[in-house]
Design a protein around this motif. Structure first.
Motif, PDB file in Angstrom:
ATOM      1  N   SER A   1     -13.932  43.745  -6.151  1.00 13.06           N
ATOM      2  CA  SER A   1     -12.921  44.594  -5.519  1.00 13.06           C
ATOM      3  C   SER A   1     -13.502  45.652  -4.582  1.00 13.06           C
ATOM      4  N   THR A   2     -14.822  45.894  -4.664  1.00 10.62           N
ATOM      5  CA  THR A   2     -15.455  46.849  -3.751  1.00 10.62           C
ATOM      6  C   THR A   2     -16.093  46.155  -2.549  1.00 10.62           C
ATOM      7  N   GLY A   3     -16.027  44.825  -2.515  1.00  5.98           N
ATOM      8  CA  GLY A   3     -16.625  44.065  -1.428  1.00  5.98           C
ATOM      9  C   GLY A   3     -18.063  43.656  -1.676  1.00  5.98           C
ATOM     10  N   ALA A   4     -18.604  43.995  -2.841  1.00  4.06           N
ATOM     11  CA  ALA A   4     -19.987  43.637  -3.167  1.00  4.06           C
ATOM     12  C   ALA A   4     -20.096  42.152  -3.492  1.00  4.06           C
ATOM     13  N   SER A   5     -21.235  41.586  -3.213  1.00  2.00           N
ATOM     14  CA  SER A   5     -21.520  40.194  -3.542  1.00  2.00           C
ATOM     15  C   SER A   5     -21.669  40.048  -5.052  1.00  2.00           C
ATOM     16  N   VAL A   6     -20.938  39.099  -5.615  1.00  2.00           N
ATOM     17  CA  VAL A   6     -20.938  38.867  -7.059  1.00  2.00           C
ATOM     18  C   VAL A   6     -21.269  37.406  -7.312  1.00  2.00           C
TER      19      VAL A   6
ATOM     20  N   VAL B   1     -22.374  37.682 -15.037  1.00  2.00           N
ATOM     21  CA  VAL B   1     -21.916  38.149 -13.735  1.00  2.00           C
ATOM     22  C   VAL B   1     -22.950  39.141 -13.223  1.00  2.00           C
ATOM     23  N   SER B   2     -23.377  38.944 -11.980  1.00  2.00           N
ATOM     24  CA  SER B   2     -24.362  39.811 -11.332  1.00  2.00           C
ATOM     25  C   SER B   2     -23.756  40.379 -10.062  1.00  2.00           C
ATOM     26  N   VAL B   3     -24.063  41.638  -9.794  1.00  3.53           N
ATOM     27  CA  VAL B   3     -23.612  42.308  -8.578  1.00  3.53           C
ATOM     28  C   VAL B   3     -24.852  42.647  -7.770  1.00  3.53           C
ATOM     29  N   ASP B   4     -24.931  42.085  -6.583  1.00  2.00           N
ATOM     30  CA  ASP B   4     -26.093  42.295  -5.710  1.00  2.00           C
ATOM     31  C   ASP B   4     -27.405  42.064  -6.468  1.00  2.00           C
ATOM     32  N   GLY B   5     -27.418  41.014  -7.286  1.00  4.41           N
ATOM     33  CA  GLY B   5     -28.630  40.619  -7.999  1.00  4.41           C
ATOM     34  C   GLY B   5     -28.900  41.332  -9.307  1.00  4.41           C
ATOM     35  N   VAL B   6     -28.023  42.257  -9.719  1.00  3.46           N
ATOM     36  CA  VAL B   6     -28.208  43.000 -10.969  1.00  3.46           C
ATOM     37  C   VAL B   6     -27.180  42.495 -11.986  1.00  3.46           C
ATOM     38  N   ASP B   7     -27.660  42.088 -13.182  1.00  2.00           N
ATOM     39  CA  ASP B   7     -26.741  41.645 -14.227  1.00  2.00           C
ATOM     40  C   ASP B   7     -25.799  42.780 -14.595  1.00  2.00           C
ATOM     41  N   ALA B   8     -24.493  42.485 -14.559  1.00  2.00           N
ATOM     42  CA  ALA B   8     -23.486  43.516 -14.789  1.00  2.00           C
ATOM     43  C   ALA B   8     -22.623  43.243 -16.011  1.00  2.00           C
ATOM     44  N   GLY B   9     -22.570  42.005 -16.468  1.00  2.00           N
ATOM     45  CA  GLY B   9     -21.729  41.680 -17.613  1.00  2.00           C
ATOM     46  C   GLY B   9     -21.930  40.249 -18.030  1.00  2.00           C
ATOM     47  N   ARG B  10     -21.281  39.910 -19.158  1.00  2.00           N
ATOM     48  CA  ARG B  10     -21.458  38.558 -19.695  1.00  2.00           C
ATOM     49  C   ARG B  10     -20.292  38.173 -20.602  1.00  2.00           C
TER      50      ARG B  10
ATOM     51  N   GLY C   1     -12.062  40.837 -15.209  1.00  3.13           N
ATOM     52  CA  GLY C   1     -11.056  39.864 -14.782  1.00  3.13           C
ATOM     53  C   GLY C   1     -11.659  38.726 -13.991  1.00  3.13           C
ATOM     54  N   LEU C   2     -12.596  39.044 -13.096  1.00  4.96           N
ATOM     55  CA  LEU C   2     -13.271  38.002 -12.316  1.00  4.96           C
ATOM     56  C   LEU C   2     -14.047  37.064 -13.241  1.00  4.96           C
ATOM     57  N   LEU C   3     -14.749  37.633 -14.200  1.00  3.61           N
ATOM     58  CA  LEU C   3     -15.506  36.833 -15.152  1.00  3.61           C
ATOM     59  C   LEU C   3     -14.576  35.966 -15.990  1.00  3.61           C
ATOM     60  N   LEU C   4     -13.484  36.541 -16.466  1.00  2.00           N
ATOM     61  CA  LEU C   4     -12.502  35.780 -17.233  1.00  2.00           C
ATOM     62  C   LEU C   4     -11.977  34.595 -16.425  1.00  2.00           C
ATOM     63  N   ARG C   5     -11.602  34.832 -15.176  1.00  2.00           N
ATOM     64  CA  ARG C   5     -11.070  33.744 -14.337  1.00  2.00           C
ATOM     65  C   ARG C   5     -12.103  32.643 -14.131  1.00  2.00           C
ATOM     66  N   GLU C   6     -13.359  33.017 -13.869  1.00  4.06           N
ATOM     67  CA  GLU C   6     -14.399  32.010 -13.629  1.00  4.06           C
ATOM     68  C   GLU C   6     -14.703  31.207 -14.890  1.00  4.06           C
ATOM     69  N   VAL C   7     -14.710  31.872 -16.038  1.00  6.79           N
ATOM     70  CA  VAL C   7     -14.944  31.167 -17.303  1.00  6.79           C
ATOM     71  C   VAL C   7     -13.809  30.192 -17.578  1.00  6.79           C
ATOM     72  N   LEU C   8     -12.563  30.648 -17.419  1.00  2.00           N
ATOM     73  CA  LEU C   8     -11.422  29.751 -17.631  1.00  2.00           C
ATOM     74  C   LEU C   8     -11.486  28.551 -16.694  1.00  2.00           C
TER      75      LEU C   8
END
Length: 140
Positions: free
Chosen positions: A30-35, A50-59, A90-97
């Motif tokens: 939502s901020t325009g960052a590469s995920v 899930v990584s944001v600009d190469g940094v692990d952000a969640g799982r 939410g992005l992670l949830l959608r991709e996993v589903l």
């Protein structure tokens, strides 16, 4: 409301992936960052990262139950506090589903986030081709 069906470029169809094959999806948060969302299967236990600009952000952690080639138990979701408010859960949830549906697996939502989402949007997930069942005590 969360988008539940996988989206593919015009003219492309997604082929079912093997249960243990890696997955990588490039998105923008939502901020325009590469995920990037990837799978890290390590035998029966694995994770979607899930990584944001190469940094692990969640799982999202999962278990592919031994002896069950058709199920994936999702049991934990977390996003690091420094990445809060960017829509990553939410992005992670959608991709996993989408990934579980694409692999023709039955989702078992032990994780409360997935359980709440499917309680609210389960009919839509099924209409998009996804399969899930409620967890039993044996899944915990």
């Amino acid at each position: 409301m969360l988008f539940l069906e996988p989206v593919f470029p015009a003219g492309e169809q997604q082929q079912p992936a093997a249960k243990d094959s890696p997955m990588t999806q490039e998105r923008t948060n939502s901020t325009g960052a590469s995920v990037t969302v990837t799978t890290a299967p390590t035998g029966p236990l694995g994770a979607y990262i899930v990584s944001v600009d190469g940094v692990d952000a969640g799982r999202v952690d999962f278990l592919d139950p031994p002896g069950r080639t058709d199920e994936r138990i999702v049991f934990h979701t977390e996003v690091d506090e420094q990445f809060a408010g960017r829509g990553l859960a939410g992005l992670l949830l959608r991709e996993v589903l989408a990934d579980i549906s694409c692999r023709n697996l039955i989702l078992v939502p032990v994780c409360p986030l997935f359980g709440r989402h499917l309680k609210k949007h389960g009919d839509e997930y099924r209409a998009g081709g996804g399969l899930f069942r409620l967890p039993t005590p044996a899944d915990f």
